[in-house]
Every structure is written in structure tokens, then in C-alpha cells.
Enzyme design. Structure first.
Site, PDB file in Angstrom:
ATOM      1  N   GLU A  95      53.867 -30.623  -2.261  1.00 24.02           N
ATOM      2  CA  GLU A  95      53.667 -32.112  -1.657  1.00 24.02           C
ATOM      3  C   GLU A  95      54.927 -32.363  -1.370  1.00 24.02           C
ATOM      4  O   GLU A  95      55.433 -33.532  -0.917  1.00 24.02           O
ATOM      5  CB  GLU A  95      53.380 -32.970  -3.164  1.00 24.02           C
ATOM      6  CG  GLU A  95      51.965 -33.150  -3.519  1.00 24.02           C
ATOM      7  CD  GLU A  95      51.828 -34.204  -4.116  1.00 24.02           C
ATOM      8  OE1 GLU A  95      50.091 -34.347  -4.930  1.00 24.02           O
ATOM      9  OE2 GLU A  95      52.398 -34.299  -5.196  1.00 24.02           O
ATOM     10  N   ASP A 350      45.826 -49.040 -13.763  1.00 20.99           N
ATOM     11  CA  ASP A 350      46.864 -47.752 -13.548  1.00 20.99           C
ATOM     12  C   ASP A 350      47.631 -47.806 -12.375  1.00 20.99           C
ATOM     13  O   ASP A 350      47.265 -46.584 -10.989  1.00 20.99           O
ATOM     14  CB  ASP A 350      46.454 -46.511 -13.932  1.00 20.99           C
ATOM     15  CG  ASP A 350      46.849 -45.519 -13.394  1.00 20.99           C
ATOM     16  OD1 ASP A 350      48.254 -45.230 -13.770  1.00 20.99           O
ATOM     17  OD2 ASP A 350      46.623 -43.809 -12.845  1.00 20.99           O
TER      18      ASP A 350
END
Length: 623
Positions: A95, A350
Site C-alpha cells: 500500500e 467502525d
């Protein structure tokens, strides 16, 4: 069909962690001549084209480049210049956004590795491979999102809750600092940020922590980049104590922490969740030099279960779980909170607040210019906030079919929630509560993967996803090193024809100007350039270019593995280059339910690809 109610065990995330920390110097004689990076270099990163010195391609994190040698007319001729393989069996999610300084690329990789490569040829100059213990607790794959650079050092975080400074020319360790207990779930995945305090004139290394899913208390740190010594620490749970120069300073917010319930039977006087309340700032900060403010997202509260953060028999709307799931303005001199805006009060889903904060000039409908932040939240809403005081200016949905709230009230700044979207507690004798269908799911309308802003079009290019989840409550209690969620879930499709949706958004009207759909989830960042181009990567391995005004796909190249990273661009010796890290992984394959099944055929990988126009055709590269 896959259902996960806790993060994948750490042992499943790594083939081997018995690796030595080492640096291999190849060609250090040439590297020794490299110039040091100054604060002035970093402050002008978005205006200069020869380097990429900050995560976000500038302190404002716009991911926009003035380069236009590669443009909408000639991008069809874009060709690979070189690629570099990270090697060995350590693949998983890649990433990282690379940085570029003085002809050298610094790119991090999975398992806390960092590579220095010749930007023109791809030749490896040195490698650093961090020694990781067996008991790390990464929630969402063994990823790293990038490095920072200043002076003669390059800095990055590691999965064992450490920050490392390396000599940028040799890769040798200059200092290494442990900031928390990795056994409790603390890690570091985001790229550090370099800022200069306008009051003291000191240059600071700013970094956060990860680990909300394990019941940590999120903390933001400032360090001396030369020595690594901590200057201040600011926790993002109300009522917790900060530090300044090694001593207790002030609590965050109200010392009584009224946004968290009391418990007279607890040693702390508060409910269990207050001691493990999350709010971790695990993404990179932005910096507004004009107001001398660090601006960063705060993570989700712990646990996910809303009732564990609400007084028994009480209303979640009375307990906001400050300072979680929002954006925070922080004073670089002291670490004090200057302002806070909460996207999702008492976040039950979340949604976190960690997605990037892009700084831009917002022209409101009345013509007034506001120095603002832009934020596309996991909760599905796009926010424009005055970055001088944290006051909401505009908010609108950027994805379809949001179920948890109807809209954001622009007067109060709070979401208008729909009834029944907070999953109920289990009935007596039951282990699980009744499932509720929620959209977006916890992976978000957009996750960490950063959007781009074009200074030419005035549009934001948002890598969004359309999906939903079944979501239910479970029993929860804190155990060190174990998942602290109290929720179960299964992510599902929303549409048959796509999950990913690259959208060009107008920040004033809130309208979708154009949309490009992808079969797989979008987990890569976005780049915009003055060449009327937008670049991003796809889960099935394509690096793509689009017309910034129309959204027409103009070019693509198959890299061999899914792309889950932000691309960059720079100029060297009169040629424009584009670079992107390649290698599929991250949260979707681990947490994604039906989406994990959808992406299972994607090959893993680990490499860095660089593209440019053919040298022999620079003058004639047009249709």
C-alpha cells in the site's frame, strides 16, 4: 461465503518474521553526493516537479501535479520504463506511496521493509529489512503506507510499534524508537509527516499509532527528527493525559470525560471501554502552515459495539465517544487540541475518521472563500470543514444508498440518524443480537486509499465502493492482544455490475460529475495532473488513466497483481515519470466476506512500476 468476527491471527499474515534488519549499500559513492532535504523543499513539494517529498505530494495532501508532458492527447503512448521486484516470499498487501528525492525513490513494502532505488533505472541502492517479533498484531495485513524524508534521513514506522530513521544515502540505522507495546495491538502503518512549527521554528516528525481493533488508546506523537526524542504525545480519548517534554501535560478535553459513561465500580470511575477507547490516528497528517495546525483523522472508538460505550439503559446520542471518528486540529508547539469535528458521534459501525484530510480553498455558494479541509469518510458522506476552527461548511453523500443516516445537518454539524441502524443487544440467553443490514459497511464508502484534488477542474476524484453488510452485536470484554470488537459482520454486494466506483465530485454542489465503475473493490489512491489526467489502480492489476473532465478511460496497463497504493509523478532530465507500487492485499481479502471471495483469484505480488513516454517520441507523441 466468508464470515469474520475478529482480525485474522497474526501468524496467518506472515510466512516468516525471523528476518534480520540489514542495509545493503550498492553504489553509495554516488549516493553520498545527494543533497540534504530542507523544510523549504518540503513546504514547496506541491509546486516543484523534480521530487515527491511528502505523503500526499505536498503538505496539503492534494495529490495534484502541475506536470503535463504526459497528457490526455498522448497518454495512450505511455510505456513501462522499468519495474523492480521486492523479492522473496514476503508479498501480501503493498500500500506504499513512494517518495522521490534527488533521483532516488524510497518505497516501503510489506513486513516493514524499505527500498532505495535509482529513479531512472530501477537499480537497487540499498534495502532495510526490519526485524519483526512473532507476536505483532496487525489488524489489516502487514502493510506499510510510506516514508518521510528530511535532512539526510528517511523515516518510517514498523509493525512492532517503532519508528526508524535511516541514513538516506546508505540505509544505515541512525535511531530507532519504540513508542508502545506491540503485544497490546499497537502498530504503525501510516507514513510519518514532517512539519515546521511556526511558533518555535522547530522541524518536527509527526506520526500516529494503529490498533483500534485491539483496544488501544490512539496517540499522536511529535519527535525531534535528528534524535528521535519525543517532544509531545496527544491521546485521542477524552480524559486521557498527554505529555510534553517527557512530563504529563494536559488531559484531552474534559478531565471528567463526560462523553464516556461513568462506572462507580471501576477503579477508573469510567466504563471499561474508556481505558481502551481507540481513536488511533493511523493515517498521515496534513499541515496548514498558515494557521500553524497539524490536521489529522482520529480512528474509531473501541470497541465497535455502541452499547459498551453507552450507559446501561442510556441513549448512544448522549455519549459521543470523544475524540474518535473525526478530524482534529493540533498545535505543533504543544500537542494541544485546537479544534475537533466529529463525523460519526458514538460510532457504532467502525467508520473511523482516518481518511485523508485534503486542504484546499473552498468557494461557497455565496462566493466566500474558506480555507478548508475536504474529507470523504467511510460513513459515506463528504465533508468540507473550515480548517481554522473546525466548523462544518458543507456535507453530502458521495456513495449510493447510505442507510445509517439520511443527511448531515449543516446547522448542528451532526448526522441525522435513521432508526434501527444501531444493531440491538442480544436477547437474554442469546450470544448474538439481531442482524441489521447497513450501508456502507465498516470497510467504508471509501477507506484509507486517498482521493485527489485537481487545481484545474476544482473536482475531487474519489475512489469509492458500493457494498453493504449484515451486522450484529456480540458479547465483548477486553483481553490484552485480542480483538476488541463486540460485533459480527458479513460484507455483501450492493450491485451486480460493480463494487468500485471512481467518482469525480463537485465540493460545492455535491454532484457526481462523472463515474467509472470497476468490478472489484477500489483500494488504490488517486493522482490528478495538469495534463487533464487522473490515474489510479484496480484490484485486478490495471494501472489506468482517465480524462479528468469527462472520465473517459484513455489508457491502461496490466501489472500482474492488484494495485492497492497511491501513484505518484515526477520529472527527471526533462521527462515525466509515473510510479506505482503493485501487490494485492490489505483489508479486503482478510475482512471482506463475499468480497474476499470475489477477489480470491487476484495474484499476490510485490513490485514498483515506473512509466514514461518513449524517449524517441517525446516531440511527436500526440494523436
Amino acid at each position: 461465503m466468508t464470515t469474520r468476527t475478529s482480525p485474522a491471527p497474526a501468524g496467518l499474515l506472515r510466512p516468516s518474521l525471523h528476518c534480520l534488519a540489514f542495509a545493503v549499500a550498492l553504489g553509495s559513492a554516488g549516493a553520498a553526493l545527494a543533497k540534504d532535504v530542507t523544510w523549504e523543499d518540503i513546504a514547496n513539494d506541491d509546486k516543484t516537479t523534480g521530487d515527491v517529498l511528502q505523503y500526499g505530494m505536498g503538505t496539503h495532501a492534494q495529490r495534484w501535479s502541475p506536470l503535463k508532458q504526459v497528457n490526455a492527447d498522448n497518454v495512450f503512448k505511455l510505456t513501462p520504463a522499468w519495474s523492480y521486484s521486492f523479492g522473496d516470499e514476503k508479498q501480501r498487501g503493498q500500500e506504499s506511496q513512494a517518495i522521490v528525492s534527488d533521483g532516488v525513490i524510497y518505497v516501503t513494502a510489506s513486513y516493514s521493509r524499505l527500498f532505495a532505488l535509482d529513479a531512472k533505472t530501477g537499480k537497487r541502492l540499498w534495502t532495510y529489512n526490519h526485524r519483526l517479533p512473532d507476536d505483532i498484531r496487525p489488524c489489516c495485513d502487514v502493510v506499510n503506507r510510506g516514508a518521510a524524508i528530511y535532512g539526510d534521513k528517511v523515516f518510517f514506522g514498523t509493525l512492532d510499534a517503532s519508528v526508524v530513521a535511516l541514513n538516506k544515502n546508505t540505509g544505515k540505522v541512525v535511531w530507532k524508537k519504540k513508542f508502545a507495546d506491540h503485544g497490546a495491538g499497537y502498530t504503525m502503518t501510516g507514513a510519518p509527516t514532517i512539519v515546521k512549527d511556526g511558533k518555535t521554528g522547530k522541524v518536527l516528525l509527526i506520526h500516529g499509532s494503529s490498533g483500534d481493533e485491539f483496544g488501544v488508546v490512539g496517540r499522536l506523537f511529535a519527535r525531534d527528527p535528528d534524535t528521535g526524542e519525543e517532544i509531545w504525545m496527544r491521546p485521542f480519548v477524552e480524559g486521557h493525559m498527554g505529555r510534553l517534554n517527557g512530563k504529563d501535560s494536559t488531559v484531552t478535553g474534559d478531565v471528567k470525560a463526560p462523553s464516556w459513561p461513568d462506572d462507580r465500580n471501576s477503579p477508573t470511575g469510567k466504563v471499561e471501554s474508556w481505558s481502551h477507547g481507540g481513536g488511533a490516528p493511523w493515517q498521515s497528517a496534513s499541515f496548514d502552515a498558515e494557521t500553524n495546525t497539524i490536521i489529522v483523522g482520529a480512528g474509531n472508538p473501541g470497541p465497535w459495539n455502541t452499547w459498551a460505550r453507552t450507559a446501561k439503559g442510556g441513549n448512544p446520542h448522549d455519549y459521543d465517544s470523544l475524540y474518535t471518528s473525526g478530524q482534529v486540529g493540533v498545535d505543533p508547539s504543544s500537542g494541544e487540541v485546537k479544534w475537533f469535528y466529529q463525523h460519526t458521534p458514538n460510532d457504532a459501525w467502525d467508520f473511523s475518521g482516518n481518511n485523508e484530510l485534503v486542504l484546499f480553498d473552498y468557494k461557497a455558494k455565496d462566493g466566500k472563500i474558506v480555507k478548508a479541509t475536504a474529507h470523504a469518510d467511510r460513513n459515506g458522506f463528504f465533508y468540507v470543514v473550515d480548517r481554522s476552527n473546525g466548523k462544518l461548511q458543507n456535507a453530502f453523500p458521495f456513495v449510493d444508498n447510505i442507510t445509517w443516516a439520511s443527511h448531515i445537518d449543516l446547522k448542528t454539524g451532526r448526522p441525522v440518524e435513521r432508526e434501527g441502524q444501531r444493531p440491538p443487544l442480544p436477547e437474554p440467553g442469546q450470544k448474538h443480537g439481531k442482524a441489521v443490514e447497513v450501508s456502507p459497511p465498516f470497510l467504508g464508502g471509501k477507506n484509507w486509499n486517498p482521493m485527489a484534488y485537481s487545481q484545474d477542474t476544482g473536482l475531487f476524484y474519489v475512489p469509492a465502493n458500493h457494498w453493504k453488510e449484515d451486522y450484529w452485536t456480540e458479547e465483548v470484554s477486553y483481553t490484552k492482544g485480542s480483538a476488541y470488537l463486540g460485533m459480527g459482520f458479513r460484507i455483501k454486494r450492493m450491485y451486480d455490475d460493480h463494487v468500485g466506483s471512481l467518482r469525480a465530485m463537485d465540493p460545492v454542489s455535491g454532484k457526481v460529475v462523472w463515474e467509472h465503475k470497476e468490478h472489484l473493490p477500489l483500494w488504490a489512491g488517486v493522482l490528478a495532473t495538469a495534463g487533464n489526467l487522473v490515474f489510479t489502480g484496480t484490484g485486478d492489476g490495471y494501472f489506468k488513466a482517465f480524462d479528468a473532465k469527462s472520465g473517459k478511460e484513455l489508457w491502461k496497463f496490466q501489472t500482474g497483481s492488484g494495485i492497492v497504493s497511491p501513484p505518484i509523478t515526477w520529472e527527471q532530465d526533462g521527462e515525466q515519470y509515473l510510479g506505482v507500487t503493485v501487490g494485492y492485499g490489505g483489508a479486503v481479502p482478510l475482512w471482506g466476506g463475499d468480497m474476499a471471495d470475489l477477489t480470491r483469484p487476484v495474484a499476490q505480488g510485490g513490485s514498483f512500476w515506473v512509466f514514461k513516454l518513449p524517449s524517441w517520441d517525446n516531440r511527436t507523441a500526440s494523436r
